[in-house]
Design an enzyme around this catalytic site. Structure first.
Site, PDB file in Angstrom:
ATOM      1  N   GLU A 100     -44.987 -19.728 -30.471  1.00  0.00           N
ATOM      2  CA  GLU A 100     -44.846 -18.325 -30.864  1.00  0.00           C
ATOM      3  C   GLU A 100     -43.761 -17.650 -30.028  1.00  0.00           C
ATOM      4  O   GLU A 100     -43.645 -17.903 -28.824  1.00  0.00           O
ATOM      5  CB  GLU A 100     -46.182 -17.597 -30.664  1.00  0.00           C
ATOM      6  CG  GLU A 100     -46.224 -16.173 -31.158  1.00  0.00           C
ATOM      7  CD  GLU A 100     -47.629 -15.579 -31.077  1.00  0.00           C
ATOM      8  OE1 GLU A 100     -47.728 -14.355 -30.878  1.00  0.00           O
ATOM      9  OE2 GLU A 100     -48.624 -16.325 -31.207  1.00  0.00           O
ATOM     10  N   ASP A 102     -42.503 -13.697 -29.348  1.00  0.00           N
ATOM     11  CA  ASP A 102     -42.979 -12.333 -29.576  1.00  0.00           C
ATOM     12  C   ASP A 102     -42.011 -11.256 -29.119  1.00  0.00           C
ATOM     13  O   ASP A 102     -41.481 -11.320 -28.000  1.00  0.00           O
ATOM     14  CB  ASP A 102     -44.281 -12.073 -28.787  1.00  0.00           C
ATOM     15  CG  ASP A 102     -45.450 -12.896 -29.255  1.00  0.00           C
ATOM     16  OD1 ASP A 102     -45.412 -13.388 -30.390  1.00  0.00           O
ATOM     17  OD2 ASP A 102     -46.408 -13.045 -28.473  1.00  0.00           O
ATOM     18  N   GLU A 104     -42.969  -7.287 -28.704  1.00  0.00           N
ATOM     19  CA  GLU A 104     -44.006  -6.263 -28.815  1.00  0.00           C
ATOM     20  C   GLU A 104     -43.457  -4.966 -28.236  1.00  0.00           C
ATOM     21  O   GLU A 104     -43.063  -4.919 -27.072  1.00  0.00           O
ATOM     22  CB  GLU A 104     -45.285  -6.686 -28.087  1.00  0.00           C
ATOM     23  CG  GLU A 104     -46.000  -7.839 -28.767  1.00  0.00           C
ATOM     24  CD  GLU A 104     -47.277  -8.246 -28.049  1.00  0.00           C
ATOM     25  OE1 GLU A 104     -48.320  -8.358 -28.696  1.00  0.00           O
ATOM     26  OE2 GLU A 104     -47.211  -8.447 -26.813  1.00  0.00           O
TER      27      GLU A 104
END
Length: 294
Positions: A100, A102, A104
């Site tokens: 993953e 990310d 954010e």
């Protein structure tokens, strides 16, 4: 939160070799499907808006999965008091040992800067957080956020400026994400237990709905049908003597000198937190931190 793209094959010639790319920039519905809370989606021509209120957030996901390439979206973040909210944009594979990447975006009280948290999961293991401020107000206009991924590195970019590089160090015995195809996802949700000042500042629902806006969806990557096995995916998306993908070209294997200078500037002026320097969490420095240049 997933994204789907009808990919087209772009052929160009580079130093006598055929260089392949799978590129597309299109309307949201051509590329993505709503993942949850369809009633919190607003469509305004080429613009998509996701809403968060005290009933629900919302998210979308790609129709296809990809291995290597570049994914980009233009996002305008929540204006005003966004404390407690998180707008997430990421790539992820499936399963307990997933990979993953990310982005954010952590909301804040009015007048305080947004923070961007990035993270990398490899074989189900994350805990590689970095947090940065930005050199502009991301709530005033759209800005491009991209993930570039090949067999040598993962690069997080803001308006094509690198803010983080995760380098392949398999030669040091450190796993690198290179054999699991990944979907593309985005969502907005309430995370006031941790998002703003460690959870001290809660979401003020009197300011709801909180709205994140999107446009400019682009993917230039190797599309991986669900029916294709992992070993065939790796073969399909890797360059050979007869076919070359642009992300395998030597010029893409590492940052250019200009990009390296950009990254140094970003880290010197905007880095707020780096897990590599957190001795409370990691009394023994994570192995990759000993070798990463960035």
């Amino acid at each position: 939160m997933a994204v789907s793209f009808k990919m087209s094959v772009v052929l160009s010639f580079f130093v006598g070799l055929t260089v392949l790319g799978l590129a597309n920039s299109a309307q949201f519905h051509e590329l993505f499907l709503p993942g949850w809370a369809n009633d919190h989606f607003v469509y305004e021509g080429d613009l998509l808006k996701l809403k968060l209120d005290n009933y629900s957030g919302a998210g979308f996901a790609s129709k296809s999965k990809y291995l290597f390439g570049k994914v980009s979206m233009q996002i305008k973040l929540v204006e005003g008091d966004s404390a407690g909210t998180v707008t997430a944009y990421y790539m992820s594979s499936d399963g307990p040992y997933h990979n993953e990447f990310d982005f954010e975006f952590l909301g804040n009280t009015t007048g305080e800067p947004y923070l961007v948290q990035t993270n990398v999961y490899v074989n189900g293991v994350g805990n590689r957080e970095q947090r940065m401020s930005l050199w502009f107000d991301p709530t005033m206009d759209f800005h491009s956020y991209s993930i570039l991924w090949n067999q040598r590195q993962v690069v997080f970019l803001v308006d094509d400026t690198p803010i983080r590089v995760h380098t392949n160090m398999e030669h040091k015995g450190i796993p690198f994400p290179k054999d699991q195809s990944m979907g593309v996802y985005s969502s907005i949700w309430n995370a006031d237990d941790w998002a703003t000042q460690g959870g001290l500042v809660k979401t003020d629902w009197s300011h709801a709905p909180f709205v994140a806006s999107y446009k400019g969806f682009e993917i230039d990557a190797c599309e991986c049908p669900v029916s294709v096995t992992a070993d065939k995916i790796a073969k399909k998306c890797s360059s050979t003597g007869e076919k070359r993908f642009w992300w395998d070209e030597p010029t893409i294997s590492e940052l250019s000198l200009h990009q390296s200078h950009q990254l140094v500037w970003v880290r010197a002026n905007h880095l707020v937190y780096d897990y590599c320097g957190d001795t409370d969490r990691f009394p023994v420095m994570p192995v990759e931190c000993e070798h990463h240049r960035h």
